[in-house]
Design a protein around this motif. Structure first.
Motif, PDB file in Angstrom:
ATOM      1  N   LEU A   1       0.827  -1.212   0.000  1.00 55.56           N
ATOM      2  CA  LEU A   1       0.000   0.000   0.000  1.00 55.56           C
ATOM      3  C   LEU A   1       0.859   1.259   0.000  1.00 55.56           C
ATOM      4  N   ASP A   2       2.105   1.144   0.454  1.00 57.63           N
ATOM      5  CA  ASP A   2       3.015   2.292   0.451  1.00 57.63           C
ATOM      6  C   ASP A   2       3.879   2.334  -0.810  1.00 57.63           C
ATOM      7  N   GLY A   3       3.514   1.545  -1.812  1.00 60.84           N
ATOM      8  CA  GLY A   3       4.186   1.656  -3.103  1.00 60.84           C
ATOM      9  C   GLY A   3       5.280   0.653  -3.371  1.00 60.84           C
ATOM     10  N   VAL A   4       5.508  -0.301  -2.467  1.00 65.36           N
ATOM     11  CA  VAL A   4       6.501  -1.350  -2.738  1.00 65.36           C
ATOM     12  C   VAL A   4       5.950  -2.259  -3.833  1.00 65.36           C
ATOM     13  N   GLU A   5       6.762  -2.514  -4.859  1.00 63.31           N
ATOM     14  CA  GLU A   5       6.298  -3.293  -6.008  1.00 63.31           C
ATOM     15  C   GLU A   5       6.896  -4.694  -6.066  1.00 63.31           C
ATOM     16  N   ILE A   6       8.031  -4.903  -5.404  1.00 62.75           N
ATOM     17  CA  ILE A   6       8.693  -6.208  -5.396  1.00 62.75           C
ATOM     18  C   ILE A   6       8.888  -6.647  -3.951  1.00 62.75           C
ATOM     19  N   PHE A   7       8.456  -7.861  -3.650  1.00 67.21           N
ATOM     20  CA  PHE A   7       8.600  -8.417  -2.307  1.00 67.21           C
ATOM     21  C   PHE A   7       9.529  -9.625  -2.378  1.00 67.21           C
ATOM     22  N   THR A   8      10.464  -9.699  -1.458  1.00 66.96           N
ATOM     23  CA  THR A   8      11.318 -10.887  -1.369  1.00 66.96           C
ATOM     24  C   THR A   8      10.905 -11.683  -0.138  1.00 66.96           C
ATOM     25  N   ASN A   9      10.943 -12.985  -0.253  1.00 65.56           N
ATOM     26  CA  ASN A   9      10.687 -13.849   0.903  1.00 65.56           C
ATOM     27  C   ASN A   9      11.764 -14.913   0.940  1.00 65.56           C
ATOM     28  N   SER A  10      12.586 -14.868   1.975  1.00 59.96           N
ATOM     29  CA  SER A  10      13.665 -15.829   2.160  1.00 59.96           C
ATOM     30  C   SER A  10      13.226 -16.811   3.235  1.00 59.96           C
ATOM     31  N   SER A  11      13.107 -18.065   2.857  1.00 62.06           N
ATOM     32  CA  SER A  11      12.395 -19.025   3.695  1.00 62.06           C
ATOM     33  C   SER A  11      13.275 -20.212   4.081  1.00 62.06           C
ATOM     34  N   GLY A  12      12.884 -20.839   5.208  1.00 60.80           N
ATOM     35  CA  GLY A  12      13.431 -22.127   5.621  1.00 60.80           C
ATOM     36  C   GLY A  12      12.258 -23.033   5.922  1.00 60.80           C
ATOM     37  N   SER A  13      11.515 -23.403   4.891  1.00 66.82           N
ATOM     38  CA  SER A  13      10.267 -24.155   5.047  1.00 66.82           C
ATOM     39  C   SER A  13      10.506 -25.630   4.761  1.00 66.82           C
ATOM     40  N   HIS A  14      10.094 -26.486   5.695  1.00 67.81           N
ATOM     41  CA  HIS A  14      10.384 -27.914   5.589  1.00 67.81           C
ATOM     42  C   HIS A  14       9.292 -28.660   4.833  1.00 67.81           C
ATOM     43  N   HIS A  15       9.638 -29.850   4.418  1.00 65.12           N
ATOM     44  CA  HIS A  15       8.697 -30.696   3.679  1.00 65.12           C
ATOM     45  C   HIS A  15       7.783 -31.457   4.627  1.00 65.12           C
ATOM     46  N   GLU A  16       6.523 -31.461   4.306  1.00 62.48           N
ATOM     47  CA  GLU A  16       5.544 -32.387   4.851  1.00 62.48           C
ATOM     48  C   GLU A  16       4.705 -32.873   3.689  1.00 62.48           C
ATOM     49  N   LEU A  17       4.213 -34.087   3.778  1.00 62.85           N
ATOM     50  CA  LEU A  17       3.371 -34.609   2.712  1.00 62.85           C
ATOM     51  C   LEU A  17       2.171 -33.691   2.502  1.00 62.85           C
ATOM     52  N   ARG A  18       1.924 -33.332   1.242  1.00 65.73           N
ATOM     53  CA  ARG A  18       0.759 -32.539   0.833  1.00 65.73           C
ATOM     54  C   ARG A  18       0.803 -31.081   1.322  1.00 65.73           C
ATOM     55  N   LYS A  19       1.967 -30.584   1.706  1.00 69.24           N
ATOM     56  CA  LYS A  19       2.053 -29.232   2.271  1.00 69.24           C
ATOM     57  C   LYS A  19       2.255 -28.144   1.218  1.00 69.24           C
ATOM     58  N   LEU A  20       2.852 -28.485   0.082  1.00 70.63           N
ATOM     59  CA  LEU A  20       3.256 -27.463  -0.880  1.00 70.63           C
ATOM     60  C   LEU A  20       2.083 -26.600  -1.342  1.00 70.63           C
ATOM     61  N   TYR A  21       0.911 -27.196  -1.472  1.00 73.25           N
ATOM     62  CA  TYR A  21      -0.253 -26.465  -1.963  1.00 73.25           C
ATOM     63  C   TYR A  21      -0.528 -25.234  -1.106  1.00 73.25           C
ATOM     64  N   THR A  22      -0.406 -25.378   0.214  1.00 79.72           N
ATOM     65  CA  THR A  22      -0.648 -24.250   1.120  1.00 79.72           C
ATOM     66  C   THR A  22       0.326 -23.115   0.846  1.00 79.72           C
ATOM     67  N   ARG A  23       1.586 -23.453   0.662  1.00 84.33           N
ATOM     68  CA  ARG A  23       2.610 -22.436   0.417  1.00 84.33           C
ATOM     69  C   ARG A  23       2.349 -21.705  -0.904  1.00 84.33           C
ATOM     70  N   VAL A  24       2.005 -22.461  -1.926  1.00 90.59           N
ATOM     71  CA  VAL A  24       1.737 -21.853  -3.236  1.00 90.59           C
ATOM     72  C   VAL A  24       0.546 -20.908  -3.158  1.00 90.59           C
ATOM     73  N   GLU A  25      -0.522 -21.332  -2.499  1.00 93.74           N
ATOM     74  CA  GLU A  25      -1.709 -20.493  -2.406  1.00 93.74           C
ATOM     75  C   GLU A  25      -1.438 -19.206  -1.639  1.00 93.74           C
ATOM     76  N   LEU A  26      -0.624 -19.275  -0.598  1.00 92.07           N
ATOM     77  CA  LEU A  26      -0.293 -18.066   0.159  1.00 92.07           C
ATOM     78  C   LEU A  26       0.508 -17.084  -0.690  1.00 92.07           C
ATOM     79  N   ILE A  27       1.433 -17.603  -1.491  1.00 92.49           N
ATOM     80  CA  ILE A  27       2.243 -16.734  -2.355  1.00 92.49           C
ATOM     81  C   ILE A  27       1.372 -16.096  -3.432  1.00 92.49           C
TER      82      ILE A  27
END
Length: 701
Positions: free
Chosen positions: A173-199
């Motif tokens: 809302l303050d005009g930032v156009e590019i967001f970076t997200n540096s993550s340490g997200s671990h694997h769980e079965l069937r978890k990737l869908y949640t991460r993709v939807e949030l992004i």
């Protein structure tokens, strides 16, 4: 460790530059690795991080690049999880993490403090080793954004994406156009869908470009970080990296048009909110991410315009790939010569063995692609000299070099399980041994009889329950002793040096129920299936039968699960589900309700009365719930010695890291069980299914 990570960081920058990128984002805490745990509390960790950053700043690779790099920073004697934004040989901003991950597998607040001064910065005085490179004395430290000549960039750190009021909203809302997200997200079965939807959601309403970087590989603990770096624009994924890979470095790039972001934001309702948004301090840098006007048609073709097909692995593939990559990282980092598995002829040790074979397949595929690091590691693990020309191109041949299986039979074992174990070993190529350990079991049994004057007997021969259990347990524990003996000496037998790591093969449901002997052959160095359910393992084996061309796996699926620790008679054959008093499918339900839904005995009963009420009476549901909690409670102490397992399931009962619950309970839960009985007696019986159909309904549920 930090030396190896520095090389990978510089290699990723080099690859990004070679593709024409002007900005590079790396994963969370990439200079140290995310899995340092209590080492983050040591001053050496921060010192070495600055030393590595100084080397990066002084390198040729960073010239002309805006880089977002992760490391711990001590600011005013407080440790923060930070992103260091650099351009050329200058530090522009140190941005500390504001919302920390502190549940499940994560204990960030044990090491770090959240930055609570939102939209505020302070001066951070740089160490001399950085001053010597950049000439800077101090830099801004805190919650700010970076303003280039052509756009504005904001940082969001891993958990901050998962919070209800994520920073990207206010920044956008303050005009930032590019967001970076540096993550340490671990694997769980069937978890990737949640991460993709949030992004996707992060930029769908807001508009903007989202650059998501995640670690990939084993970071020295139970977790496998499953990569899948992504780039999104205006709610659409436009680039995606691999989720499972043996590569040390992987770079995902895309060329996007900032005008698309500006057009997406031309919405009155959004602009009304933006007009009243609080401002962020902008750290200005005289640098443009874009090259100005397009110089050629080729530049126009590079711009991503169309939807990108997101790839999701099936859970069966996740089991084949995730634990396999984890095992490879563990093997190469531990500098041992391979793995050893007590192969029983049952589906659990079968699944463990097939996962190791999957690892060998990945190694062979990487070797065929010419991956120099994988080839170098494979040669060392296989015992080849440094100047060897050996190529691990064949999965079965490489499996024979590094994977050792052993069938440890007794008089209670069947020829069927012995035959299945041998056939599987031949199919995957493992170095297989077959032994009968009756003499060892008899020796221990005779020793007890000599000392006490009484000789214990199995239940089938007239013994008590205590005798029967003790005789089963001694077989299981002797298998563990023999496994470690063979693991230490089999390489020597084959004329090689070093030793093997012993793999466990107890699934998550057996651990949850406590259906294992303490310090038996489930006690091992690591366990690739320790957080995977029996149900998912069966699906994995069915998938691998065709995908890996292993027809022998059909016989494992058809076999009744059995420990084979009691004598087989005309009227009795030991079976796991009968011994446990519940099915594996029921255990999966109990486990998820207990851990994920946070149910105690009574709330679990009330939920299952509704879910199972069409085929079980309230009294039957009550008995099942009480039986589960009784067995869970009295066996909980076994989890304190559970073999470190690959984390794959949200209801893992791992006492050492993930499931922080007591191990001493009043096993009959007097208050809770009494309330269950009182309520069950008053509820109507809605079950209409005959007993023969109940099990099928249970599996469907």
């Amino acid at each position: 460790m930090v030396f190896g990570l520095r090389k990978r960081i510089l290699e990723s920058i080099r690859i990004a530059k070679s593709r024409g990128a002007t900005m590079r984002v790396g994963p969370e805490l990439e200079i140290t690795g995310y899995g340092c745990l209590d080492h983050f509390l040591e001053g050496d960790t921060c010192l070495h991080s600055w030393e590595v950053l100084a080397k990066i700043l002084d390198s040729e690779e960073v010239k002309g690049m805006l880089c977002d790099i992760g490391m711990p920073v001590v600011h005013k004697n407080v440790i923060y999880n930070c992103r260091i934004i650099i351009y050329g040989r200058r530090v522009l901003l140190i941005r500390p993490k504001m919302w920390l991950a502190n549940n499940g597998n994560y204990r960030e607040m044990r090491y770090f403090t959240p930055w609570m001064k939102h939209r505020q910065t302070e001066d951070h005085y740089l160490p001399r080793i950085i001053h010597a490179v950049t000439g800077q004395t101090k830099v801004p430290f805190g919650d700010a954004v970076v303003s280039t000549v052509d756009t504005c960039i904001g940082v969001e750190l891993c958990e901050e994406l998962f919070t209800p009021a994520s920073p990207h909203i206010d920044m956008g809302l303050d005009g930032v156009e590019i967001f970076t997200n540096s993550s340490g997200s671990h694997h769980e079965l069937r978890k990737l869908y949640t991460r993709v939807e949030l992004i996707k959601e992060a930029t769908l309403k807001l508009g903007g470009i989202y650059l998501y970087a995640n670690q990939q590989g084993c970071d020295g603990d139970r977790l496998y970080y499953d990569g899948c770096a992504m780039i999104a624009c205006n709610g659409k994924i436009v680039a995606q990296g691999s989720q499972f890979s043996l590569n040390d470095v992987e770079v995902v790039t895309a060329t996007l048009d900032l005008e698309d972001v500006r057009a997406h934001r031309a919405v009155i309702s959004r602009n009304m909110q933006a007009a009243s948004a609080e401002r962020y301090q902008r750290i200005e840098v005289d640098f443009a991410l874009s090259g100005g006007k397009f110089d050629s048609v080729r530049d126009l073709e590079d711009v991503v315009l169309n939807d990108f097909p997101i790839h999701y692995h099936r859970p069966e593939e996740e089991i084949a790939l995730g634990p396999a990559c984890w095992l490879w990282d563990y093997l190469r980092r531990s500098r041992t010569q391979g793995y050893f598995v007590p192969l029983s002829g049952g589906i659990d040790s079968c699944a463990t063995s097939v996962i190791v074979f999957s690892m060998c397949r990945l190694v062979a595929e990487a070797a065929q692609r010419g991956d120099k690091q994988v080839i170098e590691d494979a040669r060392r693990i296989a015992g080849e000299p440094e100047d060897s020309s050996y190529m691990p191109n064949d999965a079965r041949e490489f499996c024979n070099r590094i994977f050792h299986t052993c069938y440890m039979g007794t008089e209670n074992s069947s020829e069927e399980t012995r035959g299945r174990a041998k056939a599987l070993a031949q199919a995957i190529g493992s170095y297989h041994t077959d032994l009968n350990m009756d003499t060892v079991v008899t020796a221990v049994r005779n020793l007890f009889a000599f000392v006490t004057g009484v000789k214990p007997k199995f239940r089938a021969h007239g013994g008590t329950a205590a005798e029967n259990l003790a005789l089963q347990n001694i077989q299981a524990r002797l298998r563990m002793v023999i496994a470690y003996l063979f693991a230490q000496l089999l390489p020597w037998v084959r004329g090689r040096s070093g030793g093997l790591l012993v793999l466990g093969s107890a699934n998550v449901d057996e651990s949850l129920r406590g259906y294992l002997t303490k310090y038996d052959c489930s006690s091992a160095d690591i366990n690739p299936i320790g957080a995977i359910s029996k149900t998912d393992l069966k699906k994995f084996i069915a998938w691998a039968e065709t995908s890996f061309d292993l027809p022998i796996l059909k016989t494992f699926l058809d076999a009744v699960p059995t420990a084979e620790l009691e004598p087989i008679t005309e009227t009795y054959v030991q079976a796991d589900e009968a011994d446990m008093g519940m099915t594996y499918d029921e255990l999966s339900v109990f486990g998820r309700l207990r851990k994920v839904d946070k149910c105690g005995p009574y709330s679990m009963f009330t939920k299952l009365v509704h879910e199972w009420g069409s085929f079980l009476s309230p009294l039957q549901v009550a008995e099942k719930v009480k039986h589960f909690f009784f067995e869970y409670a009295r066996n909980r102490h076994k989890m304190t010695t559970l073999t470190p397992s690959y984390h794959a399931e949200q209801y893992s009962p791992d006492d050492n890291r993930f499931d922080l619950r007591p191990f001493l309970y009043p096993a009959r839960f007097p208050w809770q069980f009494k309330k269950i009985d009182q309520v069950a007696a008053t509820l109507p019986d809605r079950s209409t299914v005959k007993p023969a159909e109940a099990k099928a309904r249970m599996e469907e549920a």
